[in-house]
Scaffold this active site. Structure first.
Site, short mmCIF file in Angstrom:
data_model
loop_
_atom_site.label_atom_id
_atom_site.label_comp_id
_atom_site.label_asym_id
_atom_site.label_seq_id
_atom_site.Cartn_x
_atom_site.Cartn_y
_atom_site.Cartn_z
CG ASP A 70 -9.02 2.70 -0.56
OD1 ASP A 70 -8.55 1.56 -0.73
OD2 ASP A 70 -8.39 3.60 0.00
CG ASP A 130 -2.24 0.69 0.98
OD1 ASP A 130 -2.34 1.46 0.00
OD2 ASP A 130 -3.17 0.49 1.77
#
Length: 711
Positions: free
Chosen positions: A531, A472
């Site tokens: 997301d 990430d």
């Protein structure tokens, strides 16, 4: 042979089955662009060049008034030598700023040379053409790679300071191409965090249209993709030219319509804040640009990008290999977990077909929230008694592979790493650095920082049986204007870590899709697309992403409702149907599901596995754009046309609304296909022309899925 040089005409012909790209060494010694488009014979096309006499201009020395660089189409335009349009390369020397670049030889390679320090597409026959600056001694190498079976051209430049004095680069783009007209639209993929890569079409007028990023990442605000399309181009008709930069940092595309009434397109590293001085003998390599041509609309362009990236960019070990079907604990627990909660999630997916458990953020350091612990890649044994091994062994005992989340590029101020090395973050002297998500960016341009990151991640992977890594990155870069050295450092880190663990599959993530680009695909065969996991929002995100990137690259999960990003409720079946248009997985707590819902997961995974080969290697046909109408539909067709799947969503239910007829594409016209669930057999031609009536479930966000198999 894909590259041919006509010595008599001094003309280069770059060819594929469907494409010709033609330029020549003209009488002034520079590279004059002649043609880019549908395949043509190797004939002299110089007759198509228009050189009118325009007032208030400049002409080349020793030529008539018509011979101005402001009129010529140029393979490597340099500002100042009678060309006042956008330039591909710009530089300064202590004794002058204008270069006079002319042809200085060319070379053919059987195998494409690698780009030093940069990811690139694997290729075969490649042309290098050298241009020399007669005023200063600088040299530009222009590289072109073509493919026999794909309408694609790869381009980059290598700029060498062959003088005896410093050379300051002010712009170093990867390509330039001039079009003999102005009637074009620009199609881009703008957006924001959680609504990435929305399609936008802009009519190009006089002046310069710019699309780019200055955020240090390719960004969710604007993807490094640009298409130039004729006014009438659709999914299936018209000429479209696609451009994609294989780069993960700041970029820019510029499209200028000038007084000549034709279009120039350039692109590459964003030159905003560029700070690069080449010492004598030093060479600067630009990122690779991919140029794709289609004479059958956006659909053919996209399929060419998809084939190119699956066959020549993504690691062959993973490109078409079945992907993990994951259960990720993030939305199930966030930071609040321990061994028992994780084991309960693992237990709950038994028999569903889910094959990988992924432990997300919160397993290390003092990481009980997102304000502490980043950088301290040591297991938090207050949460995980016995360390990672306890959970890993339990997952493996239940037949699941194990995945782990990292964010190695970042550090919290509240961490042991920051307290020991506050100087390791990107910061400007005398300026308090800006936090983002309560974290700072480690300066990967520094070798000691890269070494730390490589060893910290590698140690965890060496000491634990990890099958999958989610990498990430959760903030943009600030405090510096020139991000290129950071990006090069990042690529070195990827190469060292991922190269050392070839049996671990790595998934890219940057707040979801904030770094969804072709360069990341060099190491990460799939990227967390956004997301935002809301099924309806994902239709637009995945639709836009597919303009350039293959479905196999999109990580798409089924999440809980009400959705955590939008608050929207969508049917469980619809969430799965949209997630199946990518590498599928689950982002929820199975312990909160009913027995019927768990049984539905088993059916969903079975359905995905039945179509996974199409996701990994099939041809995509986009049928309906959810941004433009109350309908989304995509179709995946096997390369041999033996099978296909069509998925459609009607977002809003309409009382007494019109009947929806879906028209399949890509089938073999002469073959008989069995269509499920209708249980009918019809010719491909009949299905594509007569269509299928879509009976959506009652209510909003209903989906239908049709399966086609040659009878």
């Amino acid at each position: 042979m894909a590259i041919y040089f006509d010595e008599r005409r001094k003309t280069f012909y770059l060819e594929s089955r469907d494409l010709s790209y033609v330029f020549r060494i003209n009488e002034h010694g520079f590279l004059q662009h002649l043609y880019y488009g549908r395949r043509i014979p190797r004939e002299d096309v110089g007759f198509s060049v228009a050189l009118p006499d325009r007032g208030h201009g400049c002409c080349l020395p020793g030529s008539d008034r018509r011979q101005s660089m402001d009129e010529y189409r140029n393979e490597c335009p340099i500002f100042g030598r009678s060309d006042f349009r956008e330039s591909m390369v710009d530089f300064t020397f202590p004794n002058g700023v204008v270069g006079d670049f002319v042809y200085d030889g060319h070379k053919l390679y059987d195998v494409k040379p690698e780009l030093k320090g940069l990811p690139s597409v694997r290729g075969g026959e490649t042309l290098e053409v050298r241009l020399k600056d007669m005023a200063h001694g600088a040299v530009i190498g222009l590289y072109y790679t073509v493919f026999e079976d794909l309408p694609a051209v790869l381009r980059h430049a290598e700029i060498e300071n062959a003088s005896g004095e410093p050379m300051k680069l002010c712009r170093a783009y990867s390509f330039a191409v001039d079009f003999p007209g102005k009637r074009y639209d620009a199609v881009t993929l703008p957006g924001a965090h959680m609504r990435e890569r929305q399609t936008e079409r802009t009519r190009l007028g006089h002046g310069t249209f710019i699309a780019g990023s200055k955020r240090g990442v390719s960004s969710s605000q604007m993807n490094p993709f640009l298409a130039i399309a004729d006014y009438a181009a659709t999914e299936t008709q018209g000429e479209v030219y696609g451009f994609n930069l294989i780069y993960s940092g700041d970029f820019a595309f510029r499209a200028e319509v000038g007084q000549c009434e034709y279009l120039r397109v350039i692109g590459g590293l964003n030159d905003y804040g560029m700070d690069k001085t080449l010492a004598p003998g030093e060479t600067f390599v630009t990122p690779e640009a991919v140029m794709v041509y289609s004479d059958e609309g956006f659909g053919k362009m996209s399929r060419a990008f998809h084939d190119l990236y699956r066959d020549y960019l993504i690691n062959p070990l993973w490109a078409k290999k079945p992907r993990p079907v994951v259960i990720n604990n993030w939305e199930a627990t966030y930071f609040d977990f321990d061994n028992d909660k994780l084991k309960a999630i693992i237990d709950s997916v038994e028999g569903t077909g889910i094959d990988t458990f992924v432990l997300d953020d919160g397993w290390f350091g003092a990481r009980n929230h997102d304000r502490a612990g980043l950088g301290d890649w040591v297991v938090n044994e207050k949460k995980l008694r016995g360390g990672l091994k306890t959970v890993i062994d339990y997952a493996h005992s239940k037949g699941l592979k194990f995945g782990l989340w990292f964010e190695p590029e970042m550090v919290n101020a509240d961490s042991d790493l920051y307290r020991a090395h506050p100087d390791w973050i990107i910061r400007a002297e005398g300026v308090e650095p800006c936090p983002g998500r309560d974290q700072y960016v480690l300066d990967l341009s520094r070798p000691e920082v890269r070494d730390f990151v490589v060893e910290a991640v590698s140690r965890v992977l060496r000491e634990n049986a990890i099958d999958y890594v989610k990498w990430d990155m959760n903030r943009a870069l600030s405090e510096i204007r020139w991000h290129h050295d950071y990006v090069l450092g990042l690529y070195e880190v990827f190469e060292r870590i991922i190269g050392a663990f070839p049996n671990v599959i790595f998934e890219g993530c940057a707040s979801g899709g904030c770094r969804f680009d072709a360069a990341i695909l060099r190491w990460f065969p799939q990227i967390w697309t956004s997301d935002n996991s809301d099924a309806y929002a994902r239709t637009a995100i995945q639709y836009g992403t597919s303009l350039c990137y293959p479905l196999s690259a999109m990580s798409c999960h089924v999440s809980v409702c009400p959705n955590h990003q939008t608050g929207r409720n969508t049917p469980f079946a619809s969430r799965a149907a949209i997630a199946h248009l990518g590498a599928t997985g689950y982002e929820l707590n199975p312990n909160n599901l009913t027995a019927a819902e768990k049984a539905e997961i088993k059916s969903q995974v079975d359905e995905y596995k039945a179509m996974e080969g199409l996701v990994l290697g099939g041809d995509l046909y986009r049928l309906h754009n959810p941004v433009e109408e109350n309908l989304f539909a995509e179709m995946l067709v096997a390369k041999d046309k033996s099978e296909a799947v069509l998925t459609a969503m009607r977002p809003l239910s309409v009382a007494n609304g019109e009947s929806v007829i879906l028209y399949p594409e890509g089938l073999d016209e002469n073959a008989d296909y069995e269509v499920l669930p209708q249980k009918i057999v019809r010719k491909g031609a009949t299905l594509m022309r007569a269509g299928l009536v879509a009976y959506f479930p009652f209510g909003d966000f209903g989906t239908v899925t049709y399966r086609f198999r040659k009878a």
